[in-house]
Scaffold this motif. Structure first.
Motif, PDB file in Angstrom:
ATOM      1  N   GLN A  97       0.828  -1.198   0.000  1.00 32.90           N
ATOM      2  CA  GLN A  97       0.000   0.000   0.000  1.00 32.90           C
ATOM      3  C   GLN A  97       0.872   1.261   0.000  1.00 32.90           C
ATOM      4  OE1 GLN A  97      -3.415   0.164  -0.186  1.00 32.90           O
ATOM      5  NE2 GLN A  97      -3.346  -2.060  -0.486  1.00 32.90           N
ATOM      6  N   GLY A  98       0.345   2.333  -0.563  1.00 33.63           N
ATOM      7  CA  GLY A  98       1.053   3.600  -0.570  1.00 33.63           C
ATOM      8  C   GLY A  98       1.971   3.726  -1.779  1.00 33.63           C
ATOM      9  N   SER A  99       2.954   4.625  -1.659  1.00 33.54           N
ATOM     10  CA  SER A  99       3.863   4.873  -2.784  1.00 33.54           C
ATOM     11  C   SER A  99       5.337   4.717  -2.398  1.00 33.54           C
ATOM     12  CB  SER A  99       3.640   6.288  -3.323  1.00 33.54           C
ATOM     13  OG  SER A  99       3.854   7.249  -2.298  1.00 33.54           O
ATOM     14  N   GLN A 100       5.583   4.175  -1.212  1.00 32.82           N
ATOM     15  CA  GLN A 100       6.950   4.041  -0.716  1.00 32.82           C
ATOM     16  C   GLN A 100       7.684   2.884  -1.389  1.00 32.82           C
ATOM     17  OE1 GLN A 100       6.793   3.893   3.615  1.00 32.82           O
ATOM     18  NE2 GLN A 100       8.778   4.892   3.684  1.00 32.82           N
ATOM     19  N   ILE A 101       8.994   3.058  -1.553  1.00 33.28           N
ATOM     20  CA  ILE A 101       9.877   1.970  -1.978  1.00 33.28           C
ATOM     21  C   ILE A 101      10.711   1.591  -0.756  1.00 33.28           C
ATOM     22  CG2 ILE A 101      11.718   1.238  -3.536  1.00 33.28           C
ATOM     23  CD1 ILE A 101       9.150   1.860  -5.002  1.00 33.28           C
ATOM     24  N   ILE A 102      10.475   0.406  -0.221  1.00 38.36           N
ATOM     25  CA  ILE A 102      11.164  -0.047   0.992  1.00 38.36           C
ATOM     26  C   ILE A 102      12.173  -1.120   0.614  1.00 38.36           C
ATOM     27  CG2 ILE A 102      10.896  -1.196   3.226  1.00 38.36           C
ATOM     28  CD1 ILE A 102       8.047  -0.006   3.296  1.00 38.36           C
ATOM     29  N   ILE A 103      13.428  -0.939   1.031  1.00 37.66           N
ATOM     30  CA  ILE A 103      14.490  -1.909   0.760  1.00 37.66           C
ATOM     31  C   ILE A 103      14.990  -2.451   2.089  1.00 37.66           C
ATOM     32  CG2 ILE A 103      16.783  -2.264  -0.236  1.00 37.66           C
ATOM     33  CD1 ILE A 103      16.173   0.178  -2.058  1.00 37.66           C
ATOM     34  N   ASP A 104      15.016  -3.778   2.220  1.00 29.35           N
ATOM     35  CA  ASP A 104      15.435  -4.389   3.479  1.00 29.35           C
ATOM     36  C   ASP A 104      16.160  -5.703   3.196  1.00 29.35           C
ATOM     37  OD1 ASP A 104      15.798  -4.688   6.176  1.00 29.35           O
ATOM     38  OD2 ASP A 104      13.664  -4.762   6.689  1.00 29.35           O
ATOM     39  N   MET A 133      22.083   1.660  -5.768  1.00 24.53           N
ATOM     40  CA  MET A 133      21.983   0.883  -7.013  1.00 24.53           C
ATOM     41  C   MET A 133      20.652   0.131  -7.089  1.00 24.53           C
ATOM     42  SD  MET A 133      25.870  -0.660  -7.135  1.00 24.53           S
ATOM     43  CE  MET A 133      25.573  -1.708  -8.571  1.00 24.53           C
ATOM     44  N   ILE A 134      20.252  -0.485  -5.977  1.00 24.14           N
ATOM     45  CA  ILE A 134      18.973  -1.211  -5.927  1.00 24.14           C
ATOM     46  C   ILE A 134      17.822  -0.257  -6.210  1.00 24.14           C
ATOM     47  CG2 ILE A 134      17.383  -2.479  -4.417  1.00 24.14           C
ATOM     48  CD1 ILE A 134      19.938  -3.508  -2.925  1.00 24.14           C
ATOM     49  N   SER A 135      17.842   0.886  -5.513  1.00 27.65           N
ATOM     50  CA  SER A 135      16.779   1.878  -5.683  1.00 27.65           C
ATOM     51  C   SER A 135      16.696   2.368  -7.130  1.00 27.65           C
ATOM     52  CB  SER A 135      17.026   3.054  -4.742  1.00 27.65           C
ATOM     53  OG  SER A 135      16.021   4.028  -4.881  1.00 27.65           O
ATOM     54  N   LYS A 136      17.858   2.611  -7.732  1.00 25.40           N
ATOM     55  CA  LYS A 136      17.895   3.099  -9.105  1.00 25.40           C
ATOM     56  C   LYS A 136      17.262   2.106 -10.076  1.00 25.40           C
ATOM     57  CE  LYS A 136      21.134   4.334 -12.783  1.00 25.40           C
ATOM     58  NZ  LYS A 136      22.574   4.397 -13.168  1.00 25.40           N
ATOM     59  N   GLU A 137      17.611   0.802  -9.922  1.00 27.06           N
ATOM     60  CA  GLU A 137      17.078  -0.213 -10.835  1.00 27.06           C
ATOM     61  C   GLU A 137      15.567  -0.394 -10.644  1.00 27.06           C
ATOM     62  OE1 GLU A 137      18.893  -1.614 -13.328  1.00 27.06           O
ATOM     63  OE2 GLU A 137      20.310  -0.104 -12.599  1.00 27.06           O
ATOM     64  N   VAL A 138      15.117  -0.343  -9.405  1.00 29.79           N
ATOM     65  CA  VAL A 138      13.684  -0.497  -9.124  1.00 29.79           C
ATOM     66  C   VAL A 138      12.908   0.696  -9.681  1.00 29.79           C
ATOM     67  CG1 VAL A 138      11.959  -0.570  -7.277  1.00 29.79           C
ATOM     68  CG2 VAL A 138      14.028  -1.983  -7.118  1.00 29.79           C
ATOM     69  N   MET A 139      13.397   1.902  -9.416  1.00 27.84           N
ATOM     70  CA  MET A 139      12.723   3.114  -9.897  1.00 27.84           C
ATOM     71  C   MET A 139      12.687   3.165 -11.428  1.00 27.84           C
ATOM     72  SD  MET A 139      11.564   4.744  -7.325  1.00 27.84           S
ATOM     73  CE  MET A 139      11.140   6.276  -8.139  1.00 27.84           C
ATOM     74  N   SER A 140      13.772   2.717 -12.048  1.00 25.90           N
ATOM     75  CA  SER A 140      13.814   2.700 -13.511  1.00 25.90           C
ATOM     76  C   SER A 140      12.739   1.778 -14.076  1.00 25.90           C
ATOM     77  CB  SER A 140      15.199   2.259 -13.987  1.00 25.90           C
ATOM     78  OG  SER A 140      15.250   2.153 -15.392  1.00 25.90           O
ATOM     79  N   ALA A 141      12.595   0.594 -13.470  1.00 19.91           N
ATOM     80  CA  ALA A 141      11.550  -0.341 -13.927  1.00 19.91           C
ATOM     81  C   ALA A 141      10.159   0.239 -13.701  1.00 19.91           C
ATOM     82  CB  ALA A 141      11.712  -1.674 -13.194  1.00 19.91           C
ATOM     83  N   CYS A 142       9.973   0.910 -12.582  1.00 17.86           N
ATOM     84  CA  CYS A 142       8.672   1.530 -12.287  1.00 17.86           C
ATOM     85  C   CYS A 142       8.335   2.612 -13.312  1.00 17.86           C
ATOM     86  CB  CYS A 142       8.680   2.133 -10.887  1.00 17.86           C
ATOM     87  SG  CYS A 142       8.657   0.926  -9.544  1.00 17.86           S
ATOM     88  N   GLU A 143       9.313   3.448 -13.632  1.00 15.32           N
ATOM     89  CA  GLU A 143       9.091   4.510 -14.606  1.00 15.32           C
ATOM     90  C   GLU A 143       8.765   3.940 -15.980  1.00 15.32           C
ATOM     91  OE1 GLU A 143      12.540   6.976 -14.498  1.00 15.32           O
ATOM     92  OE2 GLU A 143      12.211   7.589 -12.399  1.00 15.32           O
ATOM     93  N   ASN A 144       9.490   2.886 -16.353  1.00 15.38           N
ATOM     94  CA  ASN A 144       9.254   2.267 -17.668  1.00 15.38           C
ATOM     95  C   ASN A 144       7.846   1.670 -17.773  1.00 15.38           C
ATOM     96  OD1 ASN A 144      11.810   2.897 -18.577  1.00 15.38           O
ATOM     97  ND2 ASN A 144      12.693   0.921 -18.000  1.00 15.38           N
ATOM     98  N   MET A 145       7.316   1.188 -16.651  1.00 13.83           N
ATOM     99  CA  MET A 145       5.990   0.561 -16.634  1.00 13.83           C
ATOM    100  C   MET A 145       4.883   1.533 -16.226  1.00 13.83           C
ATOM    101  SD  MET A 145       6.404  -2.566 -17.606  1.00 13.83           S
ATOM    102  CE  MET A 145       7.749  -2.044 -18.667  1.00 13.83           C
TER     103      MET A 145
END
Length: 380
Positions: A97-104, A133-145
């Motif tokens: 839920q929400g719009s946060q990107i959580i990395i753990d 690096m993790i955040s960048k790859e995840v955000m890139s995939a999100c933007e592309n989709m």
């Protein structure tokens, strides 16, 4: 016909680079995010590392549910000897839920238990650059989709639980697994810099956790002497290998004013010539140092020739014992060691140095040793 290769040619061959656990985690996280949002399967991804090198990494162990995707990338350390070589680094990405990107971190990724690291106590031991690096790859995939919802990314390294037992992680305050590492994304073979980094990090952690006296020793001989002769908890000491200069520089950087150094004569005698990297490939000079100081003590030609022909420092010490010059020579050597060490640290620092031999026991020590040993005794 098989042509025998010269050892020097073998040593000079170009060594193959690898990629870090951080690169593995970022690639797996990006692939899982893409597969979750796009619904297709990826078998390979391209990853641009912070060093500017693009990696093409194979995706393994893919599993999907309605709201999550899990996959792995296999670590390749190249020609660098690394306990993590060949392990699988997993990333599970699920919608939240929400719009946060959580990395753990999950299974096999350590948790920080002591202050002094870049992560806070309680956080997963995922270093700053790998996390970026993790955040960048995840955000890139999100933007592309075109996805702007929330995601949780969990990094797992199942083999990390066992591997952690063979690392310094527990001493650094990382428990339950290994760290996700890497500043460039690339593993350079023959990682001398990685060893120096780990020494520097251990010194910083000890300072951050209130240890007032930094205890340095090159290796296992020194650790045994600390434990068996001085009855000092070896967990209080930092093994600095041959990198004595770098260890002292870090001590100055973090503000250590009290340093206790314990080392075998075979390594520490080199300090009397200002040699701060004691590896034999850098310099030896053991015989030359003994020879010069023996000459200054007025030894005759026969004694000097014996010292010159001696192979080990223990042999040199035996020769000087027999000639009656040992005490004077050691005093000279200890003064030179202290001179060069003090030249490397702050002028108001208190530095105590103990030099020993396996065959002859205590060889020499500086004046400040007694006070430092009392202080170490107080926080055992």
């Amino acid at each position: 016909m098989k042509i025998p290769m010269d050892n020097k040619l073998i040593q000079k061959k170009k060594l193959r680079s690898g990629f870090t656990t951080g690169s593995c985690a970022a690639a797996a996280a990006g692939a899982s995010t893409h597969m979750l949002l796009a619904g297709n399967i990826l078998h390979e991804v391209a990853l641009l590392t912070p060093k500017g090198v693009t990696l093409h990494l194979k995706i393994e162990e893919i599993s999907k549910t309605k709201d999550s995707v899990r996959c792995a990338v296999r670590k390749d350390s190249g020609d660098d000897p690394d306990v993590t070589n060949g392990i699988l680094v997993y990333a599970t990405v699920r919608r939240i839920q929400g719009s946060q990107i959580i990395i753990d971190g999950g299974i096999g990724v350590g948790r920080v238990t002591l202050p002094g690291l870049s992560q806070k106590v309680g956080e997963a031991a995922i270093n700053k650059v790998p996390k970026q690096m993790i955040s960048k790859e995840v955000m890139s995939a999100c933007e592309n989709m075109g996805y702007d919802g929330g995601l949780e990314i969990i990094i797992d390294i199942p083999e990390g639980l066992e591997i952690a037992k063979r690392t310094f992680n527990k001493r650094l305050g990382i428990e339950g697994g290994i760290s996700i590492l890497g500043t460039t994304g690339i593993v350079e073979p023959m990682s001398e810099s990685a060893l120096i980094d780990s020494i520097e990090l251990e010194i910083k952690v000890k300072k951050a956790n209130g240890q007032e006296v930094l205890i340095l020793t090159p290796g296992n001989y020194g650790v045994d002497y600390l434990n068996e002769r001085l009855h000092i908890d070896i967990d209080k000491a930092v093994k600095c290998s041959n990198y004595i200069g770098e260890a002292l520089d870090t001590a100055v950087e973090v503000g250590y004013k009290k340093i206790l150094m314990v080392g075998h004569i075979g390594k520490f005698v080199k300090l009397a010539a200002g040699i701060m990297n004691t590896h034999s490939k850098q310099a030896d000079a053991r015989m030359e140092i003994f020879l010069a100081n023996t000459a200054l003590e007025g030894a005759n030609l026969e004694t000097l020739q014996k010292v010159e022909k001696a192979v080990t420092t223990d042999e040199m010490i035996s020769i000087l014992k027999q000639s009656g010059h040992l005490e004077g020579v050691i005093k000279r050597i200890m003064r030179r060691i202290q001179y060069y060490i003090r030249s490397r640290v702050d002028s108001d620092s208190k530095v105590g140095i103990i030099v020993f031999s396996l065959a002859h026991g205590l060889i020499g020590q500086t004046e400040e040793i007694a006070d430092l040993l009392i202080e170490v005794e107080n926080y055992k």
